[in-house]
Write an enzyme that holds these catalytic residues in place. Structure first.
Site, mmCIF file in Angstrom:
data_model
loop_
_atom_site.group_PDB
_atom_site.id
_atom_site.type_symbol
_atom_site.label_atom_id
_atom_site.label_comp_id
_atom_site.label_asym_id
_atom_site.label_seq_id
_atom_site.Cartn_x
_atom_site.Cartn_y
_atom_site.Cartn_z
ATOM 1 N N ASP A 135 90.043 -65.029 99.781
ATOM 2 C CA ASP A 135 88.984 -65.371 98.808
ATOM 3 C C ASP A 135 89.183 -64.504 97.571
ATOM 4 O OD1 ASP A 135 87.791 -66.816 100.858
ATOM 5 O OD2 ASP A 135 86.348 -65.225 101.344
ATOM 6 N N ASP A 144 76.236 -76.012 106.241
ATOM 7 C CA ASP A 144 76.107 -74.742 105.518
ATOM 8 C C ASP A 144 75.126 -74.808 104.352
ATOM 9 O OD1 ASP A 144 77.893 -73.404 107.160
ATOM 10 O OD2 ASP A 144 79.605 -73.643 105.814
ATOM 11 N N HIS A 147 86.880 -63.165 102.918
ATOM 12 C CA HIS A 147 88.167 -63.345 103.593
ATOM 13 C C HIS A 147 89.221 -62.781 102.639
ATOM 14 C CE1 HIS A 147 85.795 -66.883 104.986
ATOM 15 N NE2 HIS A 147 86.447 -66.759 106.134
ATOM 16 N N GLU A 204 82.274 -64.371 115.863
ATOM 17 C CA GLU A 204 81.302 -65.361 115.365
ATOM 18 C C GLU A 204 81.485 -66.658 116.138
ATOM 19 O OE1 GLU A 204 81.199 -65.687 111.042
ATOM 20 O OE2 GLU A 204 80.684 -67.802 111.225
HETATM 21 C C1 XLS Z 1 82.947 -71.228 109.387
HETATM 22 C C2 XLS Z 1 82.534 -69.853 109.476
HETATM 23 C C3 XLS Z 1 83.223 -68.931 108.474
HETATM 24 C C4 XLS Z 1 83.095 -67.508 108.924
HETATM 25 C C5 XLS Z 1 84.041 -66.574 108.274
HETATM 26 O O1 XLS Z 1 82.329 -72.133 109.914
HETATM 27 O O2 XLS Z 1 81.145 -69.782 109.346
HETATM 28 O O3 XLS Z 1 82.712 -69.132 107.204
HETATM 29 O O4 XLS Z 1 81.808 -67.024 108.735
HETATM 30 O O5 XLS Z 1 85.361 -66.883 108.556
HETATM 31 NI NI NI Z 2 80.072 -67.975 109.206
HETATM 32 NI NI NI Z 3 80.151 -71.748 109.634
#
Ligand code: XLS
Ligand code: NI
Ligand code: NI
Length: 437
Positions: free
Chosen positions: A105, A310, A102, A233
């Site tokens: 980041d 995650d 991002h 996404e």
């Molecule tokens: C959050 C998302 C994020 C995206 C990028 O849940 O996975 O990390 O991949 O903004």
């Molecule tokens: Ni993601």
């Molecule tokens: Ni995610």
């Protein structure tokens, strides 16, 4: 200034499955050929900057546990350079060619967007230099339009145009920076694009704004000569109660409805799939059906927890099923496997970052090798084909080719008197999967 952040760790090598070295690949042999292509080319493994370089172990209940040495510097520019040094050292040692990021980041956000633009531009120059030295590439870039409090009511779908236009400006900067760094793709994850309560939300209007913006991004990308892909996404919830990009089917419908289907593909994240009450493989298949399987955010959720934990991929069964879809649909269109995963808050050794990514890469390698085995060495493909063979010829084939009317179907169906059961053989399919590694 290049510091050696991971001094005690050498380049990670492939040592094979009998190795007991936690800092070696057991299955990921980058040059191994599977279905005519090296594992490295199939996967295009990428590190997620936000988790692996920026995360500091803070959670809603506790402060940071793990301030990485490269982030200890207080001067924001020097800190950003240190972080880039660490990122490139990590990538080289892992043998990964790609990273995803991002905008913020890379460097701490400024007090104004103008200031942020300046900072991002400066660090991008530094990173470009490092890319030249090392050959590291950007799998995708994106804009963080969710952390800054200005986005509390949404970014592009904000009811206030002042915020929406600020988000558009930030996305333009992030996109330009991504292009500058040679990004192969650009991702939209609508962190705050959704709603907390429908009572105060004009959903139709907000979605129309999002579609208009995406169409303008397509025009802008073309004008700038971007020849990568735009990815959306999907995620069903978190941080909003209901995210607009709920799941793959919702996004495919939205793209088709708004004339965007030829310009966007999907970036499927494992943990987002399970949050949407789907499986990872389901989301891949829905994307592939639409010709939109673009990229993967690799991680895993937790069966007990209803949020985006995650964690790094270790679920072999899930990954084999996913890799079956992956191979059957001809792989990813333009994307790769980005480890959108973080080490746990109490995993505070620097080597934990390596162990986590190694295990992730090994899980995908193992999954792909098993999927190849299933497709080429077992009756799987034949069984699946035979399950549908009544459509391969005769009346079934006429139906498939839309040549039978409802009256025709009636005539055929009314005479099907004794239809014998055909077993679905699910347990046989499952045992093929379970014996494939
Ligand atoms: C959050 C998302 C994020 C995206 C990028 O849940 O996975 O990390 O991949 O903004
Ligand atoms: Ni993601
Ligand atoms: Ni995610």
């Amino acid at each position: 200034m290049n510091q050696d952040y991971f001094k005690n760790i050498d380049k990670i090598k492939f040592e094979g499955k009998d190795s007991d070295n936690p800092l070696a690949y057991k299955y990921y042999d980058a040059s191994k050929i599977v279905m005519g292509k090296t594992l490295k080319d199939h996967f295009k493994f990428a590190m997620a900057y936000w988790h692996s370089m920026n995360d500091n172990g803070a959670d809603p209940f506790g402060r940071l546990t793990n301030l990485y040495p490269w982030n200890k510097e207080t001067d924001f520019m020097q800190q950003a350079k240190n972080r880039a040094d660490a990122a490139f050292e990590f990538l080289q040692k892992m043998g990964f060619d790609y990273f995803c990021f991002h905008d913020i980041d890379l460097i701490q956000e400024g007090a104004s967007l103008l200031e942020t633009e300046k900072r991002v531009g400066q660090i991008a120059e530094y990173i470009k230099g490092k890319q030249k030295e090392t050959g590291m590439k950007v799998l995708w870039g994106t804009a963080n339009c969710f952390s800054n409090p200005v986005y509390m009511n949404g970014a592009i779908t904000n009811p206030d145009f002042r915020v929406a236009s600020r988000a558009a400006a930030q996305i333009k900067i992030a996109f330009d920076t991504s292009m500058e760094l040679g990004a192969e793709n650009y991702v939209f994850w609508g962190g705050r694009e959704g709603y907390l309560s429908l009572l105060n939300t004009d959903m139709k209007r907000e979605l129309d704004h999002l579609a208009t913006f995406f169409n303008k991004m397509v025009e802008y990308g073309q004008k700038q000569g971007f020849n990568g892909n735009f990815f959306i996404e999907p995620k069903p919830a978190e941080p909003t109660k209901h995210q607009y990009d709920f799941d793959a089917a919702t996004v495919v419908g939205f793209l088709n409805q708004n004339g965007l289907q030829d310009h966007f593909k999907l970036n499927i994240e494992v943990n987002h799939a399970t949050l949407a009450s789907h499986t990872f493989e389901h989301e891949l298949q829905v994307s592939a059906n639409a010709g939109m399987l673009g990229s993967i955010d690799a991680n895993r959720g937790d069966n007990q927890n209803g949020w985006d934990t995650d964690q790094f991929s270790i679920n072999l069964y899930e990954t084999i099923e996913a890799m079956l879809v992956f191979l059957k649909s001809g792989g990813l269109q333009g994307g790769g496997i980005n480890f959108d995963a973080k080490v746990r808050r109490n995993s505070t050794d620097l080597e934990d970052l390596f162990i986590a990514h190694i295990q992730g890469a090994d899980t995908f390698a193992r999954g792909l090798i098993s999927a190849e085995y299933i497709l080429t060495k077992t009756p799987y493909a034949k069984m699946l084909k035979e399950r549908y063979e009544s459509y391969d010829s005769g009346q079934g084939n006429s139906f498939e080719n839309a040549k039978l009317s409802i009256e025709d179907l009636y005539k055929i169906g009314i005479n099907q008197s004794e239809i014998s059961h055909t077993s679905g053989k699910q347990e046989l399919y499952e045992s093929i999967l379970a014996n494939s590694f």
